[in-house]
Design a protein around this motif. Sequence first.
Motif, PDB file in Angstrom:
ATOM      1  N   PRO A 145      -0.568   3.563   7.797  1.00 57.66           N
ATOM      2  CA  PRO A 145      -1.869   2.392   7.918  1.00 57.66           C
ATOM      3  C   PRO A 145      -2.674   2.857   9.092  1.00 57.66           C
ATOM      4  CG  PRO A 145       0.687   1.604   8.682  1.00 57.66           C
ATOM      5  CD  PRO A 145       0.797   3.216   8.426  1.00 57.66           C
ATOM      6  N   LYS A 146      -3.737   2.233   8.504  1.00 65.32           N
ATOM      7  CA  LYS A 146      -4.872   2.944   9.540  1.00 65.32           C
ATOM      8  C   LYS A 146      -4.913   2.443  11.082  1.00 65.32           C
ATOM      9  CE  LYS A 146      -8.524  -0.639   7.826  1.00 65.32           C
ATOM     10  NZ  LYS A 146      -9.782  -0.695   7.258  1.00 65.32           N
ATOM     11  N   THR A 147      -3.970   1.297  11.168  1.00 65.14           N
ATOM     12  CA  THR A 147      -4.022   0.858  12.615  1.00 65.14           C
ATOM     13  C   THR A 147      -3.383   2.193  13.499  1.00 65.14           C
ATOM     14  OG1 THR A 147      -1.930   0.022  11.872  1.00 65.14           O
ATOM     15  CG2 THR A 147      -3.759  -1.509  12.373  1.00 65.14           C
ATOM     16  N   VAL A 148      -2.788   3.196  12.900  1.00 63.50           N
ATOM     17  CA  VAL A 148      -2.196   3.937  13.505  1.00 63.50           C
ATOM     18  C   VAL A 148      -3.016   5.199  14.065  1.00 63.50           C
ATOM     19  CG1 VAL A 148      -0.334   5.918  13.423  1.00 63.50           C
ATOM     20  CG2 VAL A 148       0.107   4.006  12.717  1.00 63.50           C
ATOM     21  N   ILE A 149      -4.105   5.372  13.292  1.00 60.82           N
ATOM     22  CA  ILE A 149      -5.125   6.496  13.492  1.00 60.82           C
ATOM     23  C   ILE A 149      -6.539   5.748  13.886  1.00 60.82           C
ATOM     24  CG2 ILE A 149      -6.414   8.107  12.417  1.00 60.82           C
ATOM     25  CD1 ILE A 149      -3.935   8.794  10.710  1.00 60.82           C
ATOM     26  N   GLN A 150      -6.894   5.964  15.250  1.00 59.77           N
ATOM     27  CA  GLN A 150      -8.025   5.297  15.706  1.00 59.77           C
ATOM     28  C   GLN A 150      -9.264   6.082  15.130  1.00 59.77           C
ATOM     29  OE1 GLN A 150      -8.359   4.687  19.990  1.00 59.77           O
ATOM     30  NE2 GLN A 150      -6.922   3.052  19.854  1.00 59.77           N
ATOM     31  N   ASP A 151      -9.203   7.427  15.245  1.00 54.30           N
ATOM     32  CA  ASP A 151     -10.437   8.312  14.730  1.00 54.30           C
ATOM     33  C   ASP A 151      -9.972   9.070  13.743  1.00 54.30           C
ATOM     34  OD1 ASP A 151     -12.518   9.700  14.190  1.00 54.30           O
ATOM     35  OD2 ASP A 151     -12.985  10.351  16.198  1.00 54.30           O
ATOM     36  N   PRO A 152     -10.115   9.100  12.296  1.00 50.64           N
ATOM     37  CA  PRO A 152      -9.886  10.176  11.627  1.00 50.64           C
ATOM     38  C   PRO A 152     -10.339  11.245  11.273  1.00 50.64           C
ATOM     39  CG  PRO A 152     -11.049   8.313  10.551  1.00 50.64           C
ATOM     40  CD  PRO A 152     -10.853   7.891  11.976  1.00 50.64           C
ATOM     41  N   HIS A 153     -11.442  11.435  12.398  1.00 47.73           N
ATOM     42  CA  HIS A 153     -12.269  12.639  12.492  1.00 47.73           C
ATOM     43  C   HIS A 153     -12.002  13.409  13.823  1.00 47.73           C
ATOM     44  CE1 HIS A 153     -14.692  10.194   9.658  1.00 47.73           C
ATOM     45  NE2 HIS A 153     -14.657  11.265   9.007  1.00 47.73           N
ATOM     46  N   ASN A 154     -10.610  13.114  14.316  1.00 40.39           N
ATOM     47  CA  ASN A 154     -10.088  13.963  15.467  1.00 40.39           C
ATOM     48  C   ASN A 154      -8.691  13.976  15.234  1.00 40.39           C
ATOM     49  OD1 ASN A 154      -9.915  14.966  17.760  1.00 40.39           O
ATOM     50  ND2 ASN A 154     -10.149  13.307  19.176  1.00 40.39           N
ATOM     51  N   LEU A 155      -8.480  14.696  14.262  1.00 39.35           N
ATOM     52  CA  LEU A 155      -6.729  14.794  13.973  1.00 39.35           C
ATOM     53  C   LEU A 155      -6.453  16.362  13.974  1.00 39.35           C
ATOM     54  CD1 LEU A 155      -6.364  12.051  11.088  1.00 39.35           C
ATOM     55  CD2 LEU A 155      -5.421  11.870  13.576  1.00 39.35           C
ATOM     56  N   SER A 156      -5.465  16.720  14.364  1.00 41.13           N
ATOM     57  CA  SER A 156      -5.044  18.126  13.940  1.00 41.13           C
ATOM     58  C   SER A 156      -4.283  18.279  12.735  1.00 41.13           C
ATOM     59  CB  SER A 156      -4.025  18.642  15.139  1.00 41.13           C
ATOM     60  OG  SER A 156      -4.637  18.415  16.247  1.00 41.13           O
ATOM     61  N   LEU A 157      -4.575  19.237  12.057  1.00 44.40           N
ATOM     62  CA  LEU A 157      -3.778  19.579  10.659  1.00 44.40           C
ATOM     63  C   LEU A 157      -3.276  21.051  10.622  1.00 44.40           C
ATOM     64  CD1 LEU A 157      -6.757  18.814   8.103  1.00 44.40           C
ATOM     65  CD2 LEU A 157      -4.407  18.074   8.055  1.00 44.40           C
ATOM     66  N   MET A 193       0.915  -1.264  -0.207  1.00 43.84           N
ATOM     67  CA  MET A 193       0.005  -0.252   0.164  1.00 43.84           C
ATOM     68  C   MET A 193       1.066   1.026   0.219  1.00 43.84           C
ATOM     69  SD  MET A 193      -2.891   0.440  -0.445  1.00 43.84           S
ATOM     70  CE  MET A 193      -3.281  -1.127  -0.115  1.00 43.84           C
ATOM     71  N   ALA A 194       1.991   0.946   0.452  1.00 42.40           N
ATOM     72  CA  ALA A 194       3.087   2.276   0.474  1.00 42.40           C
ATOM     73  C   ALA A 194       3.217   2.808  -0.866  1.00 42.40           C
ATOM     74  CB  ALA A 194       4.227   2.064   1.107  1.00 42.40           C
ATOM     75  N   SER A 195       2.926   2.033  -2.030  1.00 42.26           N
ATOM     76  CA  SER A 195       3.215   2.453  -3.337  1.00 42.26           C
ATOM     77  C   SER A 195       1.958   3.140  -3.952  1.00 42.26           C
ATOM     78  CB  SER A 195       3.274   1.052  -4.073  1.00 42.26           C
ATOM     79  OG  SER A 195       1.930   0.305  -4.024  1.00 42.26           O
ATOM     80  N   PHE A 196       1.045   3.437  -3.247  1.00 42.33           N
ATOM     81  CA  PHE A 196      -0.145   4.438  -3.894  1.00 42.33           C
ATOM     82  C   PHE A 196       0.265   5.450  -4.830  1.00 42.33           C
ATOM     83  CE2 PHE A 196      -0.719   8.335  -1.460  1.00 42.33           C
ATOM     84  CZ  PHE A 196       0.307   8.169  -0.549  1.00 42.33           C
ATOM     85  N   VAL A 197       1.462   5.909  -4.525  1.00 42.30           N
ATOM     86  CA  VAL A 197       1.871   7.201  -5.071  1.00 42.30           C
ATOM     87  C   VAL A 197       2.393   6.816  -6.642  1.00 42.30           C
ATOM     88  CG1 VAL A 197       3.541   8.956  -5.326  1.00 42.30           C
ATOM     89  CG2 VAL A 197       2.514   8.762  -3.393  1.00 42.30           C
ATOM     90  N   SER A 198       2.882   5.539  -6.765  1.00 45.58           N
ATOM     91  CA  SER A 198       3.331   4.928  -7.924  1.00 45.58           C
ATOM     92  C   SER A 198       2.466   4.171  -8.699  1.00 45.58           C
ATOM     93  CB  SER A 198       4.541   4.462  -7.748  1.00 45.58           C
ATOM     94  OG  SER A 198       4.607   3.218  -6.957  1.00 45.58           O
ATOM     95  N   THR A 199       1.604   3.776  -8.180  1.00 44.53           N
ATOM     96  CA  THR A 199       0.315   2.675  -8.600  1.00 44.53           C
ATOM     97  C   THR A 199      -0.900   3.352  -8.818  1.00 44.53           C
ATOM     98  OG1 THR A 199       0.201   1.622  -6.815  1.00 44.53           O
ATOM     99  CG2 THR A 199       1.851   0.757  -7.938  1.00 44.53           C
ATOM    100  N   GLY A 200      -1.293   4.369  -7.802  1.00 41.23           N
ATOM    101  CA  GLY A 200      -2.670   4.648  -7.911  1.00 41.23           C
ATOM    102  C   GLY A 200      -3.188   5.484  -9.099  1.00 41.23           C
ATOM    103  N   LYS A 201      -4.265   5.481  -9.557  1.00 34.59           N
ATOM    104  CA  LYS A 201      -4.742   5.873 -10.868  1.00 34.59           C
ATOM    105  C   LYS A 201      -5.636   7.143 -10.600  1.00 34.59           C
ATOM    106  CE  LYS A 201      -5.091   1.696 -13.578  1.00 34.59           C
ATOM    107  NZ  LYS A 201      -5.611   0.884 -14.443  1.00 34.59           N
ATOM    108  N   LYS A 202      -6.154   7.330  -9.547  1.00 36.95           N
ATOM    109  CA  LYS A 202      -7.061   8.472  -9.403  1.00 36.95           C
ATOM    110  C   LYS A 202      -6.827   9.267  -7.949  1.00 36.95           C
ATOM    111  CE  LYS A 202     -11.497   6.653  -9.383  1.00 36.95           C
ATOM    112  NZ  LYS A 202     -11.478   5.426  -9.694  1.00 36.95           N
ATOM    113  N   ILE A 203      -6.910  10.677  -8.033  1.00 39.70           N
ATOM    114  CA  ILE A 203      -6.780  11.549  -6.933  1.00 39.70           C
ATOM    115  C   ILE A 203      -8.469  12.134  -6.957  1.00 39.70           C
ATOM    116  CG2 ILE A 203      -5.986  13.180  -5.526  1.00 39.70           C
ATOM    117  CD1 ILE A 203      -3.299  12.832  -6.932  1.00 39.70           C
ATOM    118  N   ILE A 204      -8.984  11.991  -6.060  1.00 41.23           N
ATOM    119  CA  ILE A 204     -10.344  12.697  -5.894  1.00 41.23           C
ATOM    120  C   ILE A 204     -10.446  13.636  -5.036  1.00 41.23           C
ATOM    121  CG2 ILE A 204     -12.857  12.335  -5.870  1.00 41.23           C
ATOM    122  CD1 ILE A 204     -11.270   8.933  -6.206  1.00 41.23           C
ATOM    123  N   ALA A 205     -10.634  14.869  -5.217  1.00 36.04           N
ATOM    124  CA  ALA A 205     -10.443  15.877  -4.021  1.00 36.04           C
ATOM    125  C   ALA A 205     -11.778  16.567  -3.880  1.00 36.04           C
ATOM    126  CB  ALA A 205      -9.528  16.765  -4.661  1.00 36.04           C
TER     127      ALA A 205
END
Lengths: 214, 214
Positions: free
Chosen positions: A126-138, A1-13
Amino acid sequence: MASFVSTGKKIIAIGRNYVDHAKELNNAVPKEPFFFLKPTTSYVANRGKIEIPKGVVAHHEVELAVVIGKSGRDIPAHSAGAHVAGYALAIDMTARNVQDAVKKKGLPWSTAKGFDTFCPVSPFIPKTVIQDPHNLSLWLKINGQFKQKGTTADMIFQIPRLIEHISSIMTLEENDVILTGTPAGVGPLAAGDTLTAGLALPHNDETIAMLELS
Amino acid sequence: MASFVSTGKKIIAIGRNYVDHAKELNNAVPKEPFFFLKPTTSYVANRGKIEIPKGVVAHHEVELAVVIGKSGRDIPAHSAGAHVAGYALAIDMTARNVQDAVKKKGLPWSTAKGFDTFCPVSPFIPKTVIQDPHNLSLWLKINGQFKQKGTTADMIFQIPRLIEHISSIMTLEENDVILTGTPAGVGPLAAGDTLTAGLALPHNDETIAMLELS
Ligand SMILES: [Mg+2]
Ligand SMILES: [Mg+2]
Ligand SMILES: [Mg+2]
């Protein structure tokens, strides 16, 4: 999955997914999600260089990126989690003057959003690192000064709803990326500026991703 | 190269590249090329089925597709030919009512152009088969009746100029596809209709690609 930058086809923003950002650009707060596509040729890795084309006013938009791990179409929100492999920190660079012009003419946003290097992105989290993606500081700084500081808790449409919406229109594939929108504070990046950005867990402010580009 | 459908990452579609089509939708004739992106998940092969989502008025736009064979950025028009691997016949399906609505609001075209099955495409045609891509007949029939009949000689911006323009913004990669615009005659496809389209050499009307979808 670390290869999403080289193998991914879409960025949906996703556009206007934080109320304070929609308002700062005098846009209406959307009643349903909307999105545009960025080409994967716009990716640039951490410590890379953002190229600002001549005549372009390039705005930074710091965003949480969602990396798709399992393909799907018509994914209901309640099972969207199973399609997420993880996350990344990304900047949705935008040619704001180009975007302003095409918006007035009813033309596509693809050029304004699609220049090479207009999608700086961190390594895969990896998603295991982030318990709640709706409670992160940016946050995002230009030359060490805070410009954007928000929390993913303020998203108008949360990730499961975004996945449901997008996949009702187009199949989401493994390594596709969803940019989930930016909080307020967008502004220009000038040649020679240093841009730094971070994604952090809120409880102890632990940083889980950083970007530094010039 | 025959694998552009499964391995390509970008579909870059040119808008309003035939004067008579720009006029039929009451649009201005563009002074420089403009484009939007379609996701590669919109590809559907010959003899496949075009899914028309509920509430969508789906218009056909028959187009010559250019398949990129060699990656490049800032490609000058005079060397664009070296980056072309070949061609295909494609339909740029468009949710016209969605597009009309977003154009009024200055929103992206991505949904209007991006539904699954909204890019029917023929098998790959090597460039050796086509001596002059700007002298081909293009036609499209609904239920056996001609709806579109044009010639690529009528493109406002020819392929080298399109490649120069797009690659001044974003890197073109092997297996990327450029849709070069549609002649006049666009209109709706209804459930149950049969769509046929062809690409032909002009001198003896020899058909070099056909599409049939329902
Ligand atoms: Mg954004
Ligand atoms: Mg667009
Ligand atoms: Mg078209």
